[in-house]
Enzyme design. Structure first.
Site, PDB file in Angstrom:
ATOM      1  N   LEU B   9      -1.891   8.582  11.219  1.00 13.82           N
ATOM      2  CA  LEU B   9      -2.548   9.823  10.815  1.00 13.82           C
ATOM      3  C   LEU B   9      -4.052   9.808  11.099  1.00 13.82           C
ATOM      4  O   LEU B   9      -4.609  10.775  11.636  1.00 13.82           O
ATOM      5  CB  LEU B   9      -2.309  10.006   9.316  1.00 13.82           C
ATOM      6  N   GLY B  11      -5.820   7.895  13.207  1.00 13.05           N
ATOM      7  CA  GLY B  11      -6.110   7.833  14.638  1.00 13.05           C
ATOM      8  C   GLY B  11      -5.861   9.168  15.316  1.00 13.05           C
ATOM      9  O   GLY B  11      -6.665   9.634  16.133  1.00 13.05           O
ATOM     10  N   ARG B 280      -1.338   5.232 -11.062  1.00 17.37           N
ATOM     11  CA  ARG B 280      -0.381   4.167 -10.750  1.00 17.37           C
ATOM     12  C   ARG B 280      -0.744   2.811 -11.321  1.00 17.37           C
ATOM     13  O   ARG B 280       0.131   2.026 -11.677  1.00 17.37           O
ATOM     14  CB  ARG B 280      -0.257   4.025  -9.236  1.00 17.37           C
TER      15      ARG B 280
HETATM   16  C1  LIG Z   1       6.507   4.541   1.837  1.00 17.97           C
HETATM   17  C2  LIG Z   1       5.134   5.130   1.773  1.00 17.97           C
HETATM   18  C3  LIG Z   1       4.956   6.391   1.209  1.00 17.97           C
HETATM   19  C4  LIG Z   1       3.681   6.961   1.128  1.00 17.97           C
HETATM   20  N1  LIG Z   1       3.551   8.211   0.588  1.00 17.97           N
HETATM   21  C5  LIG Z   1       2.327   8.789   0.536  1.00 17.97           C
HETATM   22  C6  LIG Z   1       2.161  10.109   0.019  1.00 17.97           C
HETATM   23  O1  LIG Z   1       3.113  10.773  -0.356  1.00 17.97           O
HETATM   24  N2  LIG Z   1       0.919  10.628  -0.030  1.00 17.97           N
HETATM   25  C7  LIG Z   1      -0.170   9.944   0.408  1.00 17.97           C
HETATM   26  O2  LIG Z   1      -1.268  10.497   0.360  1.00 17.97           O
HETATM   27  N3  LIG Z   1      -0.048   8.691   0.921  1.00 17.97           N
HETATM   28  C8  LIG Z   1       1.171   8.098   0.995  1.00 17.97           C
HETATM   29  N4  LIG Z   1       1.303   6.829   1.510  1.00 17.97           N
HETATM   30  C9  LIG Z   1       0.133   6.158   2.090  1.00 17.97           C
HETATM   31  C10 LIG Z   1      -0.181   6.745   3.457  1.00 17.97           C
HETATM   32  O3  LIG Z   1       1.006   7.082   4.115  1.00 17.97           O
HETATM   33  C11 LIG Z   1      -0.964   5.791   4.342  1.00 17.97           C
HETATM   34  O4  LIG Z   1      -2.031   5.274   3.659  1.00 17.97           O
HETATM   35  C12 LIG Z   1      -1.484   6.505   5.566  1.00 17.97           C
HETATM   36  O5  LIG Z   1      -0.433   7.168   6.228  1.00 17.97           O
HETATM   37  C13 LIG Z   1      -2.174   5.539   6.492  1.00 17.97           C
HETATM   38  O6  LIG Z   1      -2.471   6.153   7.719  1.00 17.97           O
HETATM   39  P1  LIG Z   1      -3.269   5.348   8.832  1.00 17.97           P
HETATM   40  O7  LIG Z   1      -3.425   6.275   9.981  1.00 17.97           O
HETATM   41  O8  LIG Z   1      -4.469   4.762   8.249  1.00 17.97           O
HETATM   42  O9  LIG Z   1      -2.335   4.130   9.226  1.00 17.97           O
HETATM   43  P2  LIG Z   1      -0.876   4.001   9.870  1.00 17.97           P
HETATM   44  O10 LIG Z   1      -0.094   5.237   9.819  1.00 17.97           O
HETATM   45  O11 LIG Z   1      -0.316   2.784   9.273  1.00 17.97           O
HETATM   46  O12 LIG Z   1      -1.152   3.778  11.418  1.00 17.97           O
HETATM   47  C14 LIG Z   1      -1.659   2.576  11.921  1.00 17.97           C
HETATM   48  C15 LIG Z   1      -1.629   2.614  13.430  1.00 17.97           C
HETATM   49  O13 LIG Z   1      -2.271   1.450  13.932  1.00 17.97           O
HETATM   50  C16 LIG Z   1      -1.441   0.792  14.872  1.00 17.97           C
HETATM   51  N5  LIG Z   1      -1.752  -0.636  14.796  1.00 17.97           N
HETATM   52  C17 LIG Z   1      -1.621  -1.491  13.761  1.00 17.97           C
HETATM   53  N6  LIG Z   1      -2.063  -2.719  14.099  1.00 17.97           N
HETATM   54  C18 LIG Z   1      -2.496  -2.636  15.372  1.00 17.97           C
HETATM   55  C19 LIG Z   1      -3.053  -3.556  16.293  1.00 17.97           C
HETATM   56  N7  LIG Z   1      -3.278  -4.826  15.954  1.00 17.97           N
HETATM   57  N8  LIG Z   1      -3.381  -3.119  17.527  1.00 17.97           N
HETATM   58  C20 LIG Z   1      -3.162  -1.829  17.899  1.00 17.97           C
HETATM   59  N9  LIG Z   1      -2.639  -0.922  17.064  1.00 17.97           N
HETATM   60  C21 LIG Z   1      -2.307  -1.314  15.830  1.00 17.97           C
HETATM   61  C22 LIG Z   1      -0.037   1.161  14.483  1.00 17.97           C
HETATM   62  O14 LIG Z   1       0.835   1.024  15.592  1.00 17.97           O
HETATM   63  C23 LIG Z   1      -0.240   2.612  14.044  1.00 17.97           C
HETATM   64  O15 LIG Z   1      -0.235   3.451  15.175  1.00 17.97           O
HETATM   65  C24 LIG Z   1       2.563   6.239   1.599  1.00 17.97           C
HETATM   66  C25 LIG Z   1       2.747   4.979   2.159  1.00 17.97           C
HETATM   67  C26 LIG Z   1       4.018   4.423   2.246  1.00 17.97           C
HETATM   68  C27 LIG Z   1       4.170   3.064   2.840  1.00 17.97           C
END
Ligand SMILES: Cc1cc2nc3c(=O)[nH]c(=O)nc-3n(C[C@H](O)[C@H](O)[C@H](O)COP(=O)(O)OP(=O)(O)OC[C@H]3O[C@@H](n4cnc5c(N)ncnc54)[C@H](O)[C@@H]3O)c2cc1C
Ligand code: SF4
Ligand code: SF4
Ligand code: FES
Lengths: 231, 525
Positions: B9, B11, B280
């Site tokens: 999300l 990125g 939580r």
């Molecule tokens: C089961 C679950 C339910 C949730 N429900 C909610 C909710 O209802 N409401 C809410 O607000 N939040 C919720 N959360 C939390 C929320 O979903 C996450 O905090 C948020 O989606 C994180 O987004 P992000 O883009 O930071 O990371 P991510 O979506 O984890 O994306 C990380 C990206 O980095 C890439 N990546 C990782 N390591 C590397 C590497 N070494 N090199 C290159 N690429 C890499 C991955 O491939 C991915 O594309 C929930 C989480 C979980 C696990």
């Protein structure tokens, strides 16, 4: 109970495939994904099976592979389903193999790009109840694997673009829908034989038939959008 | 050209923001966006849209986020987040997220923990997947225009620096094994540190923690790494913990333990106002104590109406029935707290700049908005808004593209972790960083960490990030939010600061820094 896996391996696309047979205690793992983790941690620690996974709860499509010849998600395939204690694992066949069970599903994303799978205008709230269902597509490729009409590089893009185009069509205001319906006609409707193998195999349980009926009504028969039949 | 690591999300949101202003970026990710952890989010995204006739406003969203985080978050950043939240959610609706709607067509909101008003927009119980699908399609439009270049199956190896400044990064194509050096600004959006606790989080192990550990080893400052959220309602499934969304309680689910043969709804008795929807940290802690005394805790959803099951929680029921031989309409569901979210991470300011010039961070990998405890629904919001903010501030420094230069020399960081290495580290960390902690368990974890043998470079950097987490927990001699110390149960003013960790001269240094003063230009970041 002992479970034996026959795993089709390949070091790289250039090298010859071979079958590796591994036997584990099936009582220690519930799913094929868990079995692969166990095999890699204990049996093949020095030469682990390469496979893709992420969510481990059938929500990301990463772990699609052939399990006893059927494309399925390893994390959603329970060992208890099998009557025989011998299970074959192989990479999906329609995509180029990278290593072991990993394939490059690039063609799925290339086709979406070629289709022009995006909205041109702000979305209108979906009146068909299609958008939610269609947005659940994992882009896992299982439907493409079983589709008799899909081959990579062809003009028919298969059910994975059906989901995306269905969502886009459902949310595109009628006056702008010509482009997406045109693309749907050209790259889906014309090539689909309606065998519905895709519906039976889809691990996300997407009702591709319903998506087709809906899109065909609008794109092919120009009936306009059907009203919501599910909330 | 700007380089974004991670296509979840945060990125995607950064890429879209850049592309919309005509700036090119690379979206580098270990796997395709469809596989990112963000697709797992269920419950919803917060915004004071006030569509439920309850008189909600962004001021209250601000207050409750600050209070939920026990006043450890930057108030100016939180104000920007909460004031912009309604616009963020409206934009998501515009790009086609099928949010549940009220009969008048407005976006429906549900109750979530720590919030007195209904404020959580949702798409049944697959909100994250729905937002990701819409964002992926929207970003695709700019891929076709050449503004966004995707590099899936590429992992981050290390930053390139000129001593103090980030000048680019090295990545590795996991399909071919080739490495490339890329110049330019970097936005880190690689998600939370789940892989530091393999098999016991609700997230994905693709977010291995190694990327964070490498940044830490390269001198980037981290913050509040001791703040780890345990979600009260998870169930064990093969290889991981599976979340039962807070929406279950938002829509009427109740927590209980069996006391003398009768259900005891402990949250409702102890917290009459918010009951099962307390933040939580508090719910998980109460559960910990209730379970210690009475055994298994259960979630009771038998009072949830058929209509709610059908229209708001359909996927959830199916999921529970898939893993358990029970029907949540009729049976209690046995639940346990599980690691779910990392409030701490890369230390960023309100503009999402890190301590290293040229490096930005957003999403779960960054420490921003959530203080000592995140409210449900605020992290999807934080990821989208953080990605936008990082992109906006990085945009000014975008330079022309100098291409991808193949790197063929030695690179110690790409050596695979030996089998079982992540489990060994995870086991030690989990021992010191439970829901309830004390100096003895933390110190014993540190001793075990010292004795941990490391053979490859990635193991060594992971160990130091683990040390930072444990030392942060040891240094914070108070209880606040997710960090509960049995031996220091009070919340103390002297610790109302950010726990900053940094690797300097080979040693992990922990300091406490003041939280920025509240000022009046919060929403202009
Ligand atoms: C089961 C679950 C339910 C949730 N429900 C909610 C909710 O209802 N409401 C809410 O607000 N939040 C919720 N959360 C939390 C929320 O979903 C996450 O905090 C948020 O989606 C994180 O987004 P992000 O883009 O930071 O990371 P991510 O979506 O984890 O994306 C990380 C990206 O980095 C890439 N990546 C990782 N390591 C590397 C590497 N070494 N090199 C290159 N690429 C890499 C991955 O491939 C991915 O594309 C929930 C989480 C979980 C696990
Ligand atoms: S339609 Fe189903 S089988 Fe096909 S890609 Fe989508 S989720 Fe996979
Ligand atoms: S109906 Fe048959 S031909 Fe059409 S997409 Fe599905 S499997 Fe392919
Ligand atoms: S690992 Fe995500 S679907 Fe199997």
């Amino acid at each position: 109970m002992e479970v034996t896996f026959d795993i089709l391996r390949r070091r790289s696309a250039a090298e010859k495939p071979f079958i590796q047979t591994v036997t584990i205690d099936g009582g220690r793992c519930a799913t094929v994904a868990e079995a692969l983790d166990l095999i890699n941690a204990e049996e093949l620690a020095d030469d682990p099976i390469q496979w893709e996974r992420s969510c481990k709860q059938k929500k990301c499509g990463a772990c699609a592979m052939l399990i006893n010849g059927r494309p399925r998600l390893a994390c959603d395939t329970k060992l208890s389903e099998f009557r025989k204690s011998r299970i074959e694992l192989a990479p999906l066949k329609k995509f180029p193999v990278v290593r072991d069970l990993i394939v490059d599903r690039k063609v799925i994303f290339d086709d979406l790009q070629k289709l022009g799978a995006w909205l041109d205008e702000n979305a209108e709230a979906d009146i068909c109840g299609i958008s939610y269902e269609a947005s659940r597509c994992l882009q896992c490729g299982c439907c493409l694997e079983v589709c008799p009409n899909f081959y990579p590089g062809g003009e028919f893009y298969g059910a994975s673009v059906l989901s995306v185009s269905s969502r886009l069509a459902a949310e595109t205001p009628a006056e702008y829908s010509k482009r997406i319906y045109g693309a749907y006609n050209e790259h889906f409707y014309r090539g689909c034989g309606k065998s519905l193998s895709c519906k039976d195999i889809c691990p996300a349980g997407i009702d591709t038939e319903r998506l087709m009926v809906n899109s065909n009504a609008a794109a092919v028969w120009k009936r306009g959008k059907r009203k919501k039949d599910r909330q | 050209m700007i380089n974004i690591i991670g296509a979840g999300l945060a990125g995607l949101s950064a890429a879209l923001t850049l592309a919309e202003s005509g700036i090119r970026c690379r979206l580098i990710s270990a796997q395709h966006s469809e596989r990112a952890q963000s697709v797992l989010a269920e419950g919803g995204i917060n915004a004071a849209l006030d569509t439920m006739g309850e008189g909600d406003d962004t001021g209250l969203h601000f207050e409750e986020t600050m209070k939920g985080g026990v006043y450890l978050a930057d108030p100016n950043a939180v104000r920007a987040l909460t004031e912009n939240a309604p616009a963020v959610v409206r934009k998501l609706a515009d790009i086609g997220v099928p949010f549940n709607r009220n009969p008048d067509g407005s976006i429906m909101l549900r109750s979530f923990g720590g919030q007195k008003k209904k404020r959580t927009a949702f798409a049944q119980s697959s909100t994250g997947k729905m937002i990701m699908t819409a964002l992926i399609d929207e970003v695709r439009k700019y891929e076709a225009q050449g503004l966004v270049t995707r590099l899936p199956h590429h992992t981050f190896v290390r930053l390139m620096t000129n001593g103090t400044e980030c000048t680019g990064l090295r990545i590795r194509d996991t399909y071919t094994g080739k490495m490339y050096d890329l110049n330019g600004i970097v936005i880190a959006a690689f998600g939370g540190m789940n892989g530091m606790f393999p098999h016991i989080t609700t997230g994905t192990v693709t977010n291995s923690g190694t990327a964070a550990a490498v940044l830490f080893a390269q001198g980037v400052r981290f913050a509040n790494t001791e703040m780890i959220q345990y979600h009260p309602t998870t169930i064990g499934i093969p290889g991981k913990r599976c979340l039962i969304s807070e929406a279950a309680r938002g829509e009427g689910g109740r927590l209980l333990v069996m006391k003398k043969g009768y259900p005891w709804y402990f949250m409702e008795e102890k917290y009459p106002e918010l009951g099962n929807l307390m933040p939580r940290d508090i719910v998980s802690r109460e559960m910990f104590f209730a379970k210690r005394e009475y055994g298994t805790a259960y979630l009771d959803m038998t009072g949830v109406s058929g209509d709610v099951w059908k229209n708001k929680l359909s996927d959830l029921r199916e999921e529970i029935m898939h893993y358990f031989p029970l029907d949540p309409k009729k049976d209690f569901i046995p639940v346990e707290p599980g690691i779910h979210y990392f409030m701490g991470g890369i230390y960023v300011n309100i503009r999402h700049e890190t301590s290293m010039r040229g490096l930005y961070a957003a999403g779960e990998c960054a420490c921003q908005y959530h203080g000592a405890n995140r409210l449900g629904g605020n992290s999807l919001l934080g990821a989208v808004f953080g990605g936008m903010t990082a992109a906006k501030n990085a945009a000014a420094y975008a330079d022309s593209d100098s291409g991808m230069n193949e790197y063929r020399d030695d690179e110690p960081l790409i050596a695979e972790l030996p089998a079982g290495s992540d489990e060994r580290l995870g086991d030690i960390l989990a021992g010191g960083l439970g829901i309830v902690r004390n100096s003895v368990t933390i110190k014993s974890a540190l001793d075990r960490l010292d004795a941990l043998q490391c053979t490859v470079a990635a193991e060594k950097v992971r160990k130091e990030l683990g040390r930072a987490m444990l030392l942060s927990a040891l240094g914070r001699m108070e209880s606040r939010g997710a960090h509960y110390r049995e031996d220091c149960p009070e919340t103390l003013d002297e610790f109302a600061g950010v726990t900053v960790s940094q690797l300097a001269g080979g040693a992990v240094r922990i300091t406490f820094e003041d939280i920025p003063e509240r000022n009046d230009n919060g929403s202009n970041v």
